[in-house]
Motif scaffolding. Structure first.
Motif, short mmCIF file in Angstrom:
data_model
loop_
_atom_site.label_atom_id
_atom_site.label_comp_id
_atom_site.label_asym_id
_atom_site.label_seq_id
_atom_site.Cartn_x
_atom_site.Cartn_y
_atom_site.Cartn_z
N VAL A 7 25.57 -35.54 -6.01
CA VAL A 7 25.67 -35.12 -4.63
C VAL A 7 25.81 -33.60 -4.56
O VAL A 7 25.20 -32.94 -3.71
N GLU A 8 26.54 -33.04 -5.50
CA GLU A 8 26.73 -31.59 -5.55
C GLU A 8 25.41 -30.86 -5.75
O GLU A 8 25.15 -29.84 -5.11
N GLU A 9 24.56 -31.39 -6.63
CA GLU A 9 23.25 -30.77 -6.87
C GLU A 9 22.37 -30.83 -5.62
O GLU A 9 21.70 -29.86 -5.29
N ILE A 10 22.39 -31.95 -4.95
CA ILE A 10 21.60 -32.08 -3.73
C ILE A 10 22.10 -31.10 -2.68
O ILE A 10 21.31 -30.42 -2.02
N ALA A 11 23.42 -31.01 -2.53
CA ALA A 11 24.01 -30.10 -1.55
C ALA A 11 23.66 -28.65 -1.90
O ALA A 11 23.26 -27.88 -1.02
N ASP A 12 23.81 -28.28 -3.17
CA ASP A 12 23.49 -26.91 -3.59
C ASP A 12 22.03 -26.58 -3.32
O ASP A 12 21.70 -25.50 -2.85
N HIS A 13 21.16 -27.51 -3.63
CA HIS A 13 19.72 -27.30 -3.45
C HIS A 13 19.37 -27.06 -1.98
O HIS A 13 18.44 -26.32 -1.66
N ASN A 14 20.13 -27.68 -1.09
CA ASN A 14 19.87 -27.57 0.34
C ASN A 14 20.84 -26.62 1.06
O ASN A 14 20.88 -26.58 2.29
N ASN A 15 21.62 -25.87 0.27
CA ASN A 15 22.59 -24.91 0.80
C ASN A 15 23.61 -25.55 1.73
O ASN A 15 23.93 -25.01 2.79
N PHE A 16 24.11 -26.72 1.34
CA PHE A 16 25.16 -27.42 2.09
C PHE A 16 26.40 -27.54 1.22
O PHE A 16 26.32 -27.56 -0.01
N ASN A 17 27.51 -27.72 1.87
CA ASN A 17 28.74 -28.09 1.19
C ASN A 17 28.61 -29.60 0.89
O ASN A 17 28.15 -30.35 1.76
N PRO A 18 29.02 -30.07 -0.30
CA PRO A 18 28.89 -31.50 -0.62
C PRO A 18 29.58 -32.42 0.40
O PRO A 18 29.04 -33.46 0.75
N ASP A 19 30.74 -32.00 0.88
CA ASP A 19 31.44 -32.82 1.87
C ASP A 19 30.67 -32.89 3.18
O ASP A 19 30.59 -33.94 3.82
N TYR A 20 30.10 -31.77 3.58
CA TYR A 20 29.30 -31.73 4.81
C TYR A 20 28.08 -32.64 4.67
O TYR A 20 27.75 -33.40 5.58
N LEU A 21 27.40 -32.55 3.53
CA LEU A 21 26.23 -33.38 3.29
C LEU A 21 26.59 -34.86 3.39
O LEU A 21 25.89 -35.64 4.04
N THR A 22 27.69 -35.24 2.78
CA THR A 22 28.12 -36.64 2.80
C THR A 22 28.46 -37.07 4.23
O THR A 22 28.09 -38.17 4.65
N ARG A 23 29.12 -36.20 4.99
CA ARG A 23 29.43 -36.53 6.39
C ARG A 23 28.16 -36.70 7.21
O ARG A 23 28.05 -37.61 8.04
N PHE A 25 25.14 -37.57 6.06
CA PHE A 25 24.52 -38.82 5.64
C PHE A 25 25.20 -40.00 6.33
O PHE A 25 24.53 -40.89 6.85
N LYS A 26 26.52 -39.99 6.32
CA LYS A 26 27.29 -41.08 6.91
C LYS A 26 27.00 -41.18 8.41
O LYS A 26 26.82 -42.28 8.93
N ARG A 27 26.92 -40.05 9.08
CA ARG A 27 26.68 -40.05 10.52
C ARG A 27 25.27 -40.55 10.84
O ARG A 27 25.06 -41.35 11.73
N VAL A 28 24.27 -40.09 10.09
CA VAL A 28 22.88 -40.42 10.39
C VAL A 28 22.47 -41.78 9.83
O VAL A 28 21.84 -42.58 10.52
N LEU A 29 22.81 -42.06 8.58
CA LEU A 29 22.35 -43.29 7.92
C LEU A 29 23.40 -44.39 7.86
O LEU A 29 23.07 -45.53 7.54
N GLY A 30 24.66 -44.03 8.11
CA GLY A 30 25.72 -45.03 8.05
C GLY A 30 26.22 -45.32 6.65
O GLY A 30 27.02 -46.24 6.45
N TYR A 36 23.48 -43.96 -0.92
CA TYR A 36 22.03 -43.79 -0.73
C TYR A 36 21.33 -43.65 -2.08
O TYR A 36 20.31 -44.30 -2.33
N LEU A 37 21.88 -42.82 -2.96
CA LEU A 37 21.29 -42.66 -4.29
C LEU A 37 21.28 -43.99 -5.04
O LEU A 37 20.28 -44.35 -5.67
#
Length: 102
Positions: A7-23, A25-30, A36-37
């Motif tokens: 998750v950290e690599e995905i967040a870094d690649h997209n310039n997001f904080n890992p916690d923000y990315l997870t939030r 994902f949770k909001r959009v995909l549930g 998801y991975l």
């Protein structure tokens, strides 16, 4: 996709904080990013189980799981079946109905 993807690599690649990315994902995909991975990995494994005769250990490796035990646990949790049970039940359906493409 790889067994080392985090998750950290995905967040870094997209310039997001890992916690923000997870939030997000949770909001959009549930589901969480990790869920998801794992879902993608299990979908890959499901296809391999139906379409190939690979041993379970090879299916786990080719589905990007680091070890077979984790794969078995995750597969059973997501499908309700062991990989062997899944292969047997879906092969019978496929072989009995030529109109179903696994």
């Amino acid at each position: 996709m790889s067994s080392q993807l985090t998750v950290e690599e995905i967040a870094d690649h997209n310039n997001f904080n890992p916690d923000y990315l997870t939030r997000m994902f949770k909001r959009v995909l549930g589901i969480t990013t990790r869920q998801y991975l794992n879902r993608i990995k299990i979908e890959t494994a499901s296809s391999l189980l139906i379409r190939t005769g690979m041993p379970i250990k090879e299916v786990a490796a080719n589905s990007f799981f680091n070890d077979t035990r984790t794969f078995l646990r995750c597969f059973k949790a997501m499908t309700g079946l062991t990989p062997t049970e899944y292969r047997q039940s879906n092969r019978e359906i496929h072989h009995n109905n030529p109109h179903i493409d696994p």
